[in-house]
Design a protein around this motif. Structure first.
Motif, PDB file in Angstrom:
ATOM      1  N   VAL A  69       0.822  -1.209   0.000  1.00 42.91           N
ATOM      2  CA  VAL A  69       0.000   0.000   0.000  1.00 42.91           C
ATOM      3  C   VAL A  69       0.857   1.261   0.000  1.00 42.91           C
ATOM      4  O   VAL A  69       1.968   1.289   0.523  1.00 42.91           O
ATOM      5  CB  VAL A  69      -0.968   0.030   1.212  1.00 42.91           C
ATOM      6  CG1 VAL A  69      -1.968  -1.110   1.135  1.00 42.91           C
ATOM      7  CG2 VAL A  69      -0.201  -0.009   2.531  1.00 42.91           C
ATOM      8  N   LEU A  70       0.328   2.306  -0.658  1.00 46.35           N
ATOM      9  CA  LEU A  70       0.926   3.646  -0.679  1.00 46.35           C
ATOM     10  C   LEU A  70       2.291   3.680  -1.351  1.00 46.35           C
ATOM     11  O   LEU A  70       3.115   4.546  -1.054  1.00 46.35           O
ATOM     12  CB  LEU A  70       1.021   4.221   0.748  1.00 46.35           C
ATOM     13  CG  LEU A  70      -0.280   4.206   1.574  1.00 46.35           C
ATOM     14  CD1 LEU A  70      -0.063   4.891   2.921  1.00 46.35           C
ATOM     15  CD2 LEU A  70      -1.424   4.852   0.808  1.00 46.35           C
ATOM     16  N   THR A  71       2.540   2.748  -2.277  1.00 49.95           N
ATOM     17  CA  THR A  71       3.808   2.754  -3.020  1.00 49.95           C
ATOM     18  C   THR A  71       3.609   3.173  -4.472  1.00 49.95           C
ATOM     19  O   THR A  71       4.525   3.019  -5.287  1.00 49.95           O
ATOM     20  CB  THR A  71       4.481   1.367  -2.995  1.00 49.95           C
ATOM     21  OG1 THR A  71       3.608   0.405  -3.611  1.00 49.95           O
ATOM     22  CG2 THR A  71       4.820   0.941  -1.580  1.00 49.95           C
ATOM     23  N   VAL A  72       2.450   3.689  -4.823  1.00 46.87           N
ATOM     24  CA  VAL A  72       2.195   4.089  -6.206  1.00 46.87           C
ATOM     25  C   VAL A  72       3.289   5.056  -6.671  1.00 46.87           C
ATOM     26  O   VAL A  72       3.680   5.979  -5.960  1.00 46.87           O
ATOM     27  CB  VAL A  72       0.799   4.720  -6.358  1.00 46.87           C
ATOM     28  CG1 VAL A  72       0.642   5.980  -5.530  1.00 46.87           C
ATOM     29  CG2 VAL A  72       0.483   4.990  -7.820  1.00 46.87           C
ATOM     30  N   GLY A  73       3.828   4.797  -7.866  1.00 43.38           N
ATOM     31  CA  GLY A  73       4.881   5.653  -8.431  1.00 43.38           C
ATOM     32  C   GLY A  73       6.280   5.330  -7.963  1.00 43.38           C
ATOM     33  O   GLY A  73       7.239   5.985  -8.377  1.00 43.38           O
ATOM     34  N   GLN A  74       6.421   4.306  -7.106  1.00 44.87           N
ATOM     35  CA  GLN A  74       7.736   3.944  -6.564  1.00 44.87           C
ATOM     36  C   GLN A  74       8.153   2.556  -7.071  1.00 44.87           C
ATOM     37  O   GLN A  74       7.391   1.606  -6.902  1.00 44.87           O
ATOM     38  CB  GLN A  74       7.686   3.916  -5.023  1.00 44.87           C
ATOM     39  CG  GLN A  74       7.263   5.203  -4.378  1.00 44.87           C
ATOM     40  CD  GLN A  74       7.053   5.043  -2.876  1.00 44.87           C
ATOM     41  OE1 GLN A  74       7.209   3.969  -2.305  1.00 44.87           O
ATOM     42  NE2 GLN A  74       6.669   6.118  -2.220  1.00 44.87           N
ATOM     43  N   PRO A  75       9.310   2.401  -7.648  1.00 44.63           N
ATOM     44  CA  PRO A  75      10.288   3.437  -8.009  1.00 44.63           C
ATOM     45  C   PRO A  75       9.948   4.155  -9.312  1.00 44.63           C
ATOM     46  O   PRO A  75      10.640   5.084  -9.698  1.00 44.63           O
ATOM     47  CB  PRO A  75      11.580   2.621  -8.159  1.00 44.63           C
ATOM     48  CG  PRO A  75      11.116   1.285  -8.637  1.00 44.63           C
ATOM     49  CD  PRO A  75       9.805   1.044  -7.945  1.00 44.63           C
ATOM     50  N   ARG A  76       8.855   3.719  -9.968  1.00 43.86           N
ATOM     51  CA  ARG A  76       8.427   4.375 -11.200  1.00 43.86           C
ATOM     52  C   ARG A  76       6.942   4.069 -11.384  1.00 43.86           C
ATOM     53  O   ARG A  76       6.420   3.116 -10.808  1.00 43.86           O
ATOM     54  CB  ARG A  76       9.239   3.860 -12.404  1.00 43.86           C
ATOM     55  CG  ARG A  76       9.053   2.375 -12.682  1.00 43.86           C
ATOM     56  CD  ARG A  76       9.935   1.890 -13.822  1.00 43.86           C
ATOM     57  NE  ARG A  76       9.678   0.500 -14.172  1.00 43.86           N
ATOM     58  CZ  ARG A  76      10.157  -0.546 -13.513  1.00 43.86           C
ATOM     59  NH1 ARG A  76      10.928  -0.359 -12.449  1.00 43.86           N
ATOM     60  NH2 ARG A  76       9.878  -1.775 -13.908  1.00 43.86           N
ATOM     61  N   PRO A  77       6.264   4.841 -12.208  1.00 40.05           N
ATOM     62  CA  PRO A  77       4.843   4.583 -12.442  1.00 40.05           C
ATOM     63  C   PRO A  77       4.631   3.324 -13.287  1.00 40.05           C
ATOM     64  O   PRO A  77       5.525   2.897 -14.025  1.00 40.05           O
ATOM     65  CB  PRO A  77       4.375   5.831 -13.208  1.00 40.05           C
ATOM     66  CG  PRO A  77       5.444   6.850 -13.026  1.00 40.05           C
ATOM     67  CD  PRO A  77       6.724   6.092 -12.849  1.00 40.05           C
ATOM     68  N   ASN A  78       3.454   2.753 -13.162  1.00 37.57           N
ATOM     69  CA  ASN A  78       3.011   1.679 -14.046  1.00 37.57           C
ATOM     70  C   ASN A  78       2.377   2.352 -15.253  1.00 37.57           C
ATOM     71  O   ASN A  78       1.193   2.705 -15.241  1.00 37.57           O
ATOM     72  CB  ASN A  78       2.005   0.780 -13.318  1.00 37.57           C
ATOM     73  CG  ASN A  78       1.510  -0.377 -14.187  1.00 37.57           C
ATOM     74  OD1 ASN A  78       1.677  -0.384 -15.404  1.00 37.57           O
ATOM     75  ND2 ASN A  78       0.887  -1.346 -13.553  1.00 37.57           N
ATOM     76  N   VAL A  79       3.172   2.553 -16.300  1.00 36.94           N
ATOM     77  CA  VAL A  79       2.734   3.360 -17.443  1.00 36.94           C
ATOM     78  C   VAL A  79       1.600   2.683 -18.199  1.00 36.94           C
ATOM     79  O   VAL A  79       0.620   3.319 -18.595  1.00 36.94           O
ATOM     80  CB  VAL A  79       3.915   3.647 -18.390  1.00 36.94           C
ATOM     81  CG1 VAL A  79       3.436   4.418 -19.613  1.00 36.94           C
ATOM     82  CG2 VAL A  79       5.002   4.432 -17.658  1.00 36.94           C
ATOM     83  N   SER A  80       1.694   1.387 -18.404  1.00 38.42           N
ATOM     84  CA  SER A  80       0.672   0.673 -19.171  1.00 38.42           C
ATOM     85  C   SER A  80      -0.573   0.384 -18.350  1.00 38.42           C
ATOM     86  O   SER A  80      -1.650   0.145 -18.895  1.00 38.42           O
ATOM     87  CB  SER A  80       1.233  -0.648 -19.700  1.00 38.42           C
ATOM     88  OG  SER A  80       1.436  -1.571 -18.636  1.00 38.42           O
ATOM     89  N   GLY A  81      -0.439   0.405 -17.029  1.00 35.46           N
ATOM     90  CA  GLY A  81      -1.564   0.061 -16.174  1.00 35.46           C
ATOM     91  C   GLY A  81      -1.864  -1.418 -16.134  1.00 35.46           C
ATOM     92  O   GLY A  81      -2.898  -1.838 -15.600  1.00 35.46           O
ATOM     93  N   SER A  82      -0.972  -2.248 -16.645  1.00 34.29           N
ATOM     94  CA  SER A  82      -1.230  -3.682 -16.758  1.00 34.29           C
ATOM     95  C   SER A  82      -0.794  -4.433 -15.504  1.00 34.29           C
ATOM     96  O   SER A  82       0.039  -3.955 -14.720  1.00 34.29           O
ATOM     97  CB  SER A  82      -0.508  -4.267 -17.970  1.00 34.29           C
ATOM     98  OG  SER A  82       0.893  -4.248 -17.768  1.00 34.29           O
TER      99      SER A  82
END
Length: 432
Positions: A69-82
């Motif tokens: 939880v609360l790790t969105v964007g770490q260490p990078r975003p999930n660009v594709s959303g997959s």
């Protein structure tokens, strides 16, 4: 037989409550941490007039990944959303885990869950880490939170049991360190044969230690992913009916009707619990479809019609797989209304049970529910009916644990100026 009230005033009296699943309003009384018959004289140390608001047992979260939880964007975003990019991002984030990091993030989300009325949580914890950092943190948190939010820990091999070097030994170590439930992810293993072997290993490990099983199963759009049938067979062979949960099973939405009919019948025969995760899977699945795009759900209605216990999980809160969420199971139920075509009158009533009594059964909770003589654990929703609770997803007005108020919301008041006159708006259908 009703339990007698204690001498003198009761500790707490909730007047005019609309208890879910019952007709008419009732008073609920609390004394010594348990529900008792309301006092004839109405004497109580503290009284709340609920004015017809809905009361349910505590919410139960059967499927979440608290370690992420609360790790969105770490260490990078999930660009594709997959789903698979999310797994890759998390594999990098795991390298930076510390016990303090996991505890800080998880404590915050536990606070959110408690405010939302959640008092029991089953969390899947990634054990594909030679240090088992997240697991050690979660064992510590389980002890710390006990009696406020009770945790069950699933040893979850995010990168596979056979597909990850030393995966079997890590699963065994996880159980020795205190995992309550044995997990798996057979569709992520390298081959069909490895997937089957991973399910067999998980069941054998659980049987050896007297634990429950909860496996991420067939979380894919691939109609050839058919590991639920392996779980059914292992459950029947080992006599583990009622102790096994299959989570996600989104591939069931792509199975042919004849195979699905037979599978659902066997799931019911084996007594499996099923968990559907509408928030994550409605955005993760169907990523390879150009149209029509699949909804990413298991066969909720068909399973329930066959008598299978189906619960709703939140799955993620602001992590590499799902960037949104605030740890509220009612929000997940509201999404299932839409993506699961569950807007019928009876279905709306049933949905709240899918975040209360259904997951309570999957977790094997004892003494759960609202009844005289039972624990005074309950949630007051700022809405009069199940349908309104789903429609508005309002904050919980009161949350009680052992008869004590552990969360309280002071609702905002909305006013409008209408042709020179000020009036309040509560978004409820008026009695005309």
């Amino acid at each position: 037989m009703s339990e007698p009230t204690s001498a003198g005033p009761v500790d707490l009296l909730l007047r005019r409550a609309q208890v879910a699943g019952t007709e008419g309003l009732t008073d609920l009384a609390v004394s010594g941490g348990v529900l008792v018959d309301p006092p004839a004289d109405g004497l109580a140390r503290e009284t709340f007039d609920l004015e017809g608001r809905l009361v349910t047992p505590p919410l139960v979260e059967p499927h979440i990944h608290l370690d992420a939880v609360l790790t969105v964007g770490q260490p990078r975003p999930n660009v594709s959303g997959s789903l698979f990019e999310g797994i890759a991002v998390w594999a990098d984030r795991v390298k930076d885990l510390t016990v303090d990091d996991v505890l800080a993030r998880t404590r915050e989300v536990l606070r959110w869950q408690l405010a939302n009325g959640v008092q029991h949580v089953r969390t899947h914890v990634d054990v594909c880490d030679p240090e088992l950092t997240a697991l050690r943190a979660m064992v510590q948190l389980r002890q710390e939170a006990r009696g406020v939010v009770d945790l069950q820990i699933v040893a979850f091999p995010q990168l596979g049991i056979l597909g990850y070097d030393g995966g079997k030994d890590l699963m065994r170590r996880a159980v020795e360190l205190g995992a309550d439930v044995v997990g798996g992810i057979p569709h992520y293993e390298m081959t069909r044969e490895d997937g089957v072997a991973s399910v067999e290993f998980a069941f054998a490990l659980a049987e050896e230690h007297g634990l429950r099983v909860d496996i991420h199963c067939d979380e894919t759009d691939d109609e050839h992913s058919r590991f639920v049938e392996v779980m059914v067979a292992e459950t029947l062979r080992r006599g583990m009916s009622g102790r096994v949960t299959a989570s996600h099973t989104t591939a069931m939405g792509s199975y042919g009707a004849a195979y699905a009919y037979r599978l659902v019948s066997n799931i019911a025969r084996a007594g499996l619990h099923m968990v559907v995760n509408p928030l994550d899977n409605s955005v993760l699945q169907g990523r390879f479809d150009t149209g029509p795009v699949r909804r990413g759900l298991t066969r909720v209605k068909q399973l329930q019609e066959a008598g299978v216990n189906v619960a709703i999980g939140h799955d993620s809160v602001m992590d590499p797989w799902y960037p949104l969420g605030y740890a509220d199971p009612v929000q997940a139920a509201m999404v299932l209304v839409h993506v699961g075509h569950m807007s019928g009158d009876e279905e709306l009533r049933r949905l709240l049970s899918m975040v209360t009594t259904a997951p309570a059964a999957a977790l094997g909770l004892e003494g759960y529910g609202i009844r005289v003589g039972g624990p005074a654990d309950l949630v007051v929703h700022d809405a009069p009916t199940e349908a309104d609770a789903l429609r508005l997803v309002p904050r919980r007005l009161l949350v009680l644990r052992d008869g004590k108020v552990v969360a309280r919301t002071r609702p905002a008041e909305t006013t409008i100026a209408w042709k020179g006159e000020e009036s309040t708006v509560d978004f409820l259908r008026p009695q005309l």
